[in-house]
Each structure stands twice: as C-alpha cells, then as structure tokens.
Design a protein around this motif. Structure first.
Motif, PDB file in Angstrom:
ATOM      1  N   ILE A  77      -7.663   6.917   9.419  1.00 56.48           N
ATOM      2  CA  ILE A  77      -6.664   6.038   8.629  1.00 56.48           C
ATOM      3  C   ILE A  77      -7.095   6.152   7.243  1.00 56.48           C
ATOM      4  O   ILE A  77      -8.236   6.369   6.811  1.00 56.48           O
ATOM      5  N   LYS A  79      -6.351   5.404   2.952  1.00 57.88           N
ATOM      6  CA  LYS A  79      -5.724   4.173   2.235  1.00 57.88           C
ATOM      7  C   LYS A  79      -5.435   5.074   0.835  1.00 57.88           C
ATOM      8  O   LYS A  79      -6.242   5.726   0.506  1.00 57.88           O
ATOM      9  N   SER A  80      -4.042   4.860   0.419  1.00 61.56           N
ATOM     10  CA  SER A  80      -3.882   5.436  -0.902  1.00 61.56           C
ATOM     11  C   SER A  80      -4.422   4.793  -1.941  1.00 61.56           C
ATOM     12  O   SER A  80      -5.100   3.750  -1.749  1.00 61.56           O
ATOM     13  N   GLY A  83      -3.607   1.133  -1.939  1.00 65.19           N
ATOM     14  CA  GLY A  83      -4.064   0.337  -1.244  1.00 65.19           C
ATOM     15  C   GLY A  83      -3.336   0.300   0.236  1.00 65.19           C
ATOM     16  O   GLY A  83      -3.566  -0.153   0.951  1.00 65.19           O
ATOM     17  N   HIS A  84      -2.152   1.122   0.399  1.00 65.46           N
ATOM     18  CA  HIS A  84      -1.266   1.510   1.538  1.00 65.46           C
ATOM     19  C   HIS A  84      -2.233   2.506   2.616  1.00 65.46           C
ATOM     20  O   HIS A  84      -2.620   3.471   2.240  1.00 65.46           O
ATOM     21  N   ALA A  85      -2.273   1.733   3.824  1.00 68.54           N
ATOM     22  CA  ALA A  85      -3.093   2.299   4.774  1.00 68.54           C
ATOM     23  C   ALA A  85      -2.061   3.212   5.636  1.00 68.54           C
ATOM     24  O   ALA A  85      -0.947   2.687   5.915  1.00 68.54           O
ATOM     25  N   GLU A  86      -2.457   4.437   6.150  1.00 67.05           N
ATOM     26  CA  GLU A  86      -1.664   5.218   7.115  1.00 67.05           C
ATOM     27  C   GLU A  86      -2.511   6.163   7.988  1.00 67.05           C
ATOM     28  O   GLU A  86      -3.644   6.480   7.704  1.00 67.05           O
TER      29      GLU A  86
END
Length: 143
Positions: A77, A79-80, A83-86
C-alpha cells in the motif's frame, strides 16, 4: 561511504529485461519504491501465483508498445503526496547504471502526466548510492 557511487537528481538507465534503454529516471529519496511508467497493467493469477502484465513503450515517441509479464514479488500500500492510498504490485528485474547490473524492485503506474517516466526510490538507492542533486546523468557520463 567509499564504496557508494554518486548519482545525480536524474539518471539515464537501462532495464534490459524489459527491453528498455536510455530511460530518463528521476532520483526521488522521498519515494520508498521505484516506479516505471506503463500504458496499463493487469494482475492475474497463474498456477496459484500473482503476475503483473503491462504494455510499455520502448520508444516514447513511437506508438508501438510491448507486453511484459513478471511474477508479483509483493503487494504494497503506497500513499501519494496527496494522501491517496493505492495498492502497488512489486516485481523484480534488473537495472543498469555505471555499466553494471543491479537488482531492482519496481512497480508500474501511469506516469504520463509526470515529467519523468521512472522514479528511483529509496529501496534501490539505499546502501548503493549517494545523491548529488546538483548533478545529472552521472552514470551514463562515466562510461
């Protein structure tokens, strides 16, 4: 420190197992994992193991893409900076700098809106290189 080579804020690298040469990569000590631009990717299960398949452009100026497939080494996982998690799917391959091959853990991502098609992250840099942000392309210029 004597055994660590110095790399610049950007480097020209080769990924021979992917058929990619002279890729402009940004050195990013803020990124943990290295990442490479792809057109798209697919995760699939084959014989009980995850694989990642992607279409990449050997020549950014051409329309031609090639399909590459690798076993997934691990999932992570990420986080950009926003704050975007992918979930990123990490695979193992080889990278050439200073005319030497190194192992590298890479993930694929659409970086078409970014300035550089590849990032060299901390997992690759640590223990091997020091970064001089005032320099560029030290690995290719030393050959």
């Amino acid at each position: 420190m004597k055994d660590k080579r110095i790399i610049g804020r950007t480097e020209i690298v080769d990924l021979p197992e992917l058929g990619l040469y002279n890729i402009e990569a940004k050195t990013d000590t803020g990124a943990e994992t290295s990442v490479l631009h792809c057109e798209d990717y697919e995760i699939f299960n084959q014989d009980g193991h995850l694989h990642i398949s992607s279409h990449i452009r050997p020549d950014p100026e051409a329309e031609e893409t090639i399909k590459v497939t690798f076993p997934v080494h691990r999932e992570r996982i990420v986080k950009s900076s926003f704050g975007h998690a992918e979930t990123r799917y990490i695979f193992l391959t080889k990278i050439r700098l200073f005319d030497r091959l190194y192992d590298i853990k890479l993930s694929f991502r659409d970086r078409s809106s970014m300035s550089y098609p590849m990032l060299l992250g901390r997992n690759f840099i640590t223990g091997k290189f020091l970064v001089d942000v005032s320099k560029k392309s030290l690995a290719k210029n030393s050959i």
